[in-house]
Scaffold this active site. Sequence first.
Site, short mmCIF file in Angstrom:
data_model
loop_
_atom_site.label_atom_id
_atom_site.label_comp_id
_atom_site.label_asym_id
_atom_site.label_seq_id
_atom_site.Cartn_x
_atom_site.Cartn_y
_atom_site.Cartn_z
N THR A 132 0.84 -1.21 0.00
CA THR A 132 0.00 0.00 0.00
C THR A 132 0.87 1.25 0.00
O THR A 132 0.60 2.21 -0.74
CB THR A 132 -0.92 -0.01 1.24
OG1 THR A 132 -1.73 -1.20 1.19
CG2 THR A 132 -1.82 1.22 1.28
N GLN B 120 0.73 -8.93 -6.47
CA GLN B 120 0.27 -10.32 -6.67
C GLN B 120 1.02 -11.03 -7.80
O GLN B 120 0.80 -12.22 -8.02
CB GLN B 120 -1.24 -10.36 -6.95
CG GLN B 120 -2.10 -9.91 -5.79
CD GLN B 120 -2.14 -10.92 -4.63
OE1 GLN B 120 -1.62 -12.04 -4.72
NE2 GLN B 120 -2.76 -10.53 -3.53
N ASN C 134 -5.86 -9.21 -7.90
CA ASN C 134 -5.84 -10.01 -6.67
C ASN C 134 -7.12 -10.79 -6.40
O ASN C 134 -7.14 -11.64 -5.54
CB ASN C 134 -5.55 -9.09 -5.47
CG ASN C 134 -6.40 -7.85 -5.44
OD1 ASN C 134 -6.46 -7.11 -6.41
ND2 ASN C 134 -7.09 -7.63 -4.35
N CYS D 188 -9.29 -6.88 2.32
CA CYS D 188 -9.39 -5.47 2.66
C CYS D 188 -10.83 -4.97 2.61
O CYS D 188 -11.13 -3.90 3.10
CB CYS D 188 -8.54 -4.65 1.71
SG CYS D 188 -6.89 -5.30 1.58
N1 PLP Z 1 -1.98 -4.48 -4.28
C1 PLP Z 1 -2.52 -5.69 -4.44
C2 PLP Z 1 -2.81 -6.19 -5.81
C3 PLP Z 1 -2.80 -6.48 -3.32
O1 PLP Z 1 -3.34 -7.69 -3.49
C4 PLP Z 1 -2.51 -5.97 -2.04
C5 PLP Z 1 -2.85 -6.75 -0.83
O2 PLP Z 1 -3.84 -7.46 -0.80
C6 PLP Z 1 -1.93 -4.70 -1.93
C7 PLP Z 1 -1.67 -3.98 -3.08
C8 PLP Z 1 -1.59 -4.11 -0.62
O3 PLP Z 1 -0.42 -4.70 -0.11
P1 PLP Z 1 -0.11 -4.63 1.46
O4 PLP Z 1 -1.07 -5.54 2.15
O5 PLP Z 1 1.31 -5.08 1.57
O6 PLP Z 1 -0.28 -3.22 1.87
#
Ligand code: PLP
Length: 379
Positions: free
Chosen positions: A71, A180, A150, A324
């Site tokens: 993120t 991913q 994802n 999320c």
């Molecule tokens: N981008 C994608 C495609 C994801 O699947 C995720 C997490 O599910 C993220 C970003 C966010 O990553 P993080 O959990 O390390 O903040």
Amino acid sequence: MTAYFDYAATTPVRPEAVEAAVQAMTQGWGNPSARHELGSRAAADLSAWRGQIARGLGCAPEELYFTSCGTEGDNWAIYGAVEAGKRVGKHIITTAYEHDAVLQPCKELERRGYEVTYLKPNRDGEISLDDLEAALRPDTVLVSMMLVNNELGTVLPVRQAVDIVRRSGSRALFHCDAVQGFLKIPFTPAELGVDLLSISGHKIQAPKGIGALYIRKGLKFPPLIRGGGQENGMRSGTEPTAQIAAFAAAVEAGAREMEAATAHMARMKERTLDRLTQAVPGLKQVGTGTAPHILAVTMPGYKSEVVVRFLSDRGVCVSSGSACHKGKASHVYAALNLPKKELDGVLRISFSPRTREEEVDALAQALAQAGAQLFTSLS
Ligand code: PLP
């Protein structure tokens, strides 16, 4: 627990990574910025870990900047790109089914006067390159396209998208959320041709709390955090050496095993789709995602939340979408314009190299029970 199928949400930390973290916390625990012996040793370790991760990703060590998660990398890339290109214009292109780590910064930029074009996937989950070409404008400052979705496992045509952007003469920077895709499909940032690319540790059996942003060499890009000058002045703050050590160990082992691991996951995915379509009448795949570790299916007429709870009570963990969302309807599946009955019944099943055939069979059995015992909605 009988069976875990939520590896796209997060993965357990692999033993090599645990060991590397413990070592960094108990022996090489110095501050890499300190000038004495313990500090120099930590700095040398840090440099070695950066090199290991850069090798796994296929970039130069100085192109890799540690972040706390995917993120953070996505946010940095987006806000940094619009700042770097503030003279180019205020138009952004992304897809309608990016992770919220990309979509929410875009929404915030809209509030600040930017215009965002959200490319819509078709029912199969694919993004059209013609739509991208048509959306490009002289004032487009950023294109952000994920590598693997994802919730669908769709592999996006990032290389071709970059070609279209570059051929058009656009000055837009290209960011790719590869959270991913990393160690699931083969690529390097240079092969994709992107300027910026984010990855995350906890999706590849490293701990939570560590990720990285690739920033192409030569790109003038603003820092994220100003302070003591760590990360070449781009992201200050004492480096989380234990997490970085573990990340490096997970990347090294993951890259070494990638071919066998992805072949195994692809087999498990195929077996799962096969077993589940036999076990539950009407169940079908959502989209045509080809990434080896993510399978989206729908049980039309059933409520996915109810099914997820039913399975969880029987020791089987699947997801009704990205973790999320926490119960909110998934914008990814909504973007496909599925009929309501199909949309309500979507399950995301995700795999790891640890997934066993018996787990797949346990899932099929539990889902067959769910199909027989749960009521379908009449709507
Ligand atoms: N981008 C994608 C495609 C994801 O699947 C995720 C997490 O599910 C993220 C970003 C966010 O990553 P993080 O959990 O390390 O903040």
